[in-house]
Design an enzyme around this catalytic site. Structure first.
Site, PDB file in Angstrom:
ATOM      1  N   ARG A 260       0.841  -1.194   0.000  1.00 26.78           N
ATOM      2  CA  ARG A 260       0.000   0.000   0.000  1.00 26.78           C
ATOM      3  C   ARG A 260       0.879   1.248   0.000  1.00 26.78           C
ATOM      4  O   ARG A 260       1.774   1.376   0.829  1.00 26.78           O
ATOM      5  CB  ARG A 260      -0.875  -0.014   1.250  1.00 26.78           C
ATOM      6  CG  ARG A 260      -2.129   0.789   1.140  1.00 26.78           C
ATOM      7  CD  ARG A 260      -3.061   0.451   2.272  1.00 26.78           C
ATOM      8  NE  ARG A 260      -3.700  -0.842   2.055  1.00 26.78           N
ATOM      9  CZ  ARG A 260      -4.827  -1.010   1.381  1.00 26.78           C
ATOM     10  NH1 ARG A 260      -5.460   0.030   0.884  1.00 26.78           N
ATOM     11  NH2 ARG A 260      -5.347  -2.198   1.202  1.00 26.78           N
TER      12      ARG A 260
ATOM     13  N   THR B 106      -1.120   7.549  -1.312  1.00 25.90           N
ATOM     14  CA  THR B 106      -2.405   7.317  -1.997  1.00 25.90           C
ATOM     15  C   THR B 106      -3.239   6.245  -1.306  1.00 25.90           C
ATOM     16  O   THR B 106      -4.435   6.132  -1.554  1.00 25.90           O
ATOM     17  CB  THR B 106      -2.171   6.840  -3.447  1.00 25.90           C
ATOM     18  OG1 THR B 106      -1.537   5.553  -3.398  1.00 25.90           O
ATOM     19  CG2 THR B 106      -1.299   7.802  -4.231  1.00 25.90           C
TER      20      THR B 106
ATOM     21  N   ASP C  71      -2.126 -12.475  11.641  1.00 26.90           N
ATOM     22  CA  ASP C  71      -1.254 -12.079  10.532  1.00 26.90           C
ATOM     23  C   ASP C  71      -0.480 -13.307  10.069  1.00 26.90           C
ATOM     24  O   ASP C  71       0.431 -13.774  10.747  1.00 26.90           O
ATOM     25  CB  ASP C  71      -0.292 -10.973  10.975  1.00 26.90           C
ATOM     26  CG  ASP C  71       0.453 -10.402   9.776  1.00 26.90           C
ATOM     27  OD1 ASP C  71       1.130 -11.181   9.067  1.00 26.90           O
ATOM     28  OD2 ASP C  71       0.355  -9.190   9.528  1.00 26.90           O
TER      29      ASP C  71
ATOM     30  N   ASP D  48       3.427 -12.923   9.594  1.00 27.83           N
ATOM     31  CA  ASP D  48       4.152 -12.820  10.877  1.00 27.83           C
ATOM     32  C   ASP D  48       4.197 -14.162  11.594  1.00 27.83           C
ATOM     33  O   ASP D  48       5.228 -14.539  12.152  1.00 27.83           O
ATOM     34  CB  ASP D  48       3.482 -11.775  11.776  1.00 27.83           C
ATOM     35  CG  ASP D  48       3.892 -10.365  11.404  1.00 27.83           C
ATOM     36  OD1 ASP D  48       4.881 -10.223  10.644  1.00 27.83           O
ATOM     37  OD2 ASP D  48       3.229  -9.414  11.857  1.00 27.83           O
TER      38      ASP D  48
HETATM   39  N1  URA Z   1      -3.693 -10.424   6.251  1.00 27.37           N
HETATM   40  C1  URA Z   1      -3.504 -11.322   7.243  1.00 27.37           C
HETATM   41  O1  URA Z   1      -2.375 -11.780   7.475  1.00 27.37           O
HETATM   42  N2  URA Z   1      -4.572 -11.716   7.982  1.00 27.37           N
HETATM   43  C2  URA Z   1      -5.824 -11.232   7.764  1.00 27.37           C
HETATM   44  O2  URA Z   1      -6.764 -11.631   8.454  1.00 27.37           O
HETATM   45  C3  URA Z   1      -6.001 -10.288   6.732  1.00 27.37           C
HETATM   46  C4  URA Z   1      -4.924  -9.897   5.986  1.00 27.37           C
END
Ligand code: URA
Length: 221
Positions: free
Chosen positions: A113, A117, A211, A214
């Site tokens: 991202r 913008t 995530d 991660d």
């Molecule tokens: N990216 C992720 O790692 N988990 C989500 O729930 C949404 C986007």
């Protein structure tokens, strides 16, 4: 609530929701699962997804002679495949693809991202020169809002890839993500192992997995 029924019939291949798959999901969704177990069980699901994605590619007739001299009227993969992980989380799926497709070509795209913008922006791409004539397995474990996926698909189309030759393999998704991709690219097919209820206000899927990048790469804050 987005109605995605038409897309589910036409564009989306959801893995059969077997007890085994639910048990694997139970481990990877548990916040207390160790990173080692997360990687192990996520890779098991990724393997199933890759196999399902390969099943959507074209095959050609290929007869062989069995050890007792009979003919087996078989099939073999038609040539021309490339896997394209979206950096970074998509790279978690690369080993699963390599494990079942020896010598498969691998391209890469990095989309993030833009700070100003807020739109997804292409930062890096490295794709085979002949990608336009190939089928593409696009790899990203999370299809949430669809912004990154759509930007990556557009990169492939700009390189001459045929829309129906793109199979997007994603670990989990959500109706908004399916709607975003399928309404813009109706000939792209999506393979996933789960469709979540919805996105929360931070664009995380619910009940979700957290995530993915991660947890897979061990970079939780
Ligand atoms: N990216 C992720 O790692 N988990 C989500 O729930 C949404 C986007």
């Amino acid at each position: 609530m987005t109605s995605i029924d038409a897309y589910l019939e036409k564009n989306v291949h959801l893995l059969p929701q077997t007890n085994q798959l639910r048990a694997l999901h139970t481990i990877v969704r548990d916040r207390d699962t160790s990173r080692e177990d997360f990687v192990f069980y996520a890779e098991r699901i990724i393997r199933l997804l890759v196999e399902a994605g390969l099943d959507l590619l074209p095959f050609e007739p290929h007869d062989v002679t069995t050890p007792i001299g009979a003919t087996y009227n078989g099939l073999r993969f038609a040539d021309g495949l490339v896997g394209v992980p979206i950096i970074r989380a998509g790279e978690s799926m690369e080993a699963g693809l390599r494990a079942v497709c020896r010598g498969v070509r691998i391209g890469k795209v990095l989309i993030q991202r833009d700070k100003d913008t807020k739109l997804p922006k292409l930062y890096y791409r490295n794709l085979p020169q002949d990608i336009a004539s190939r089928h593409v397995l696009l790899l990203d474990p999370m299809l949430a809002t669809g912004g990154t996926a759509n930007a990556a698909i557009q990169v492939l189309l700009d390189q001459g890839v045929v829309e129906e030759n793109i199979v997007f393999i994603t670990f989990i998704t959500v109706p908004d993500g399916i709607e975003a991709v399928c309404s813009r690219y109706p000939r792209v097919r999506i393979v996933t192992s789960a469709i979540e209820e919805r996105l929360n206000e931070n664009a995380y899927m619910l009940p979700g997995i957290g995530d993915f990048g991660d947890r897979f790469f061990g970079t939780e804050k």
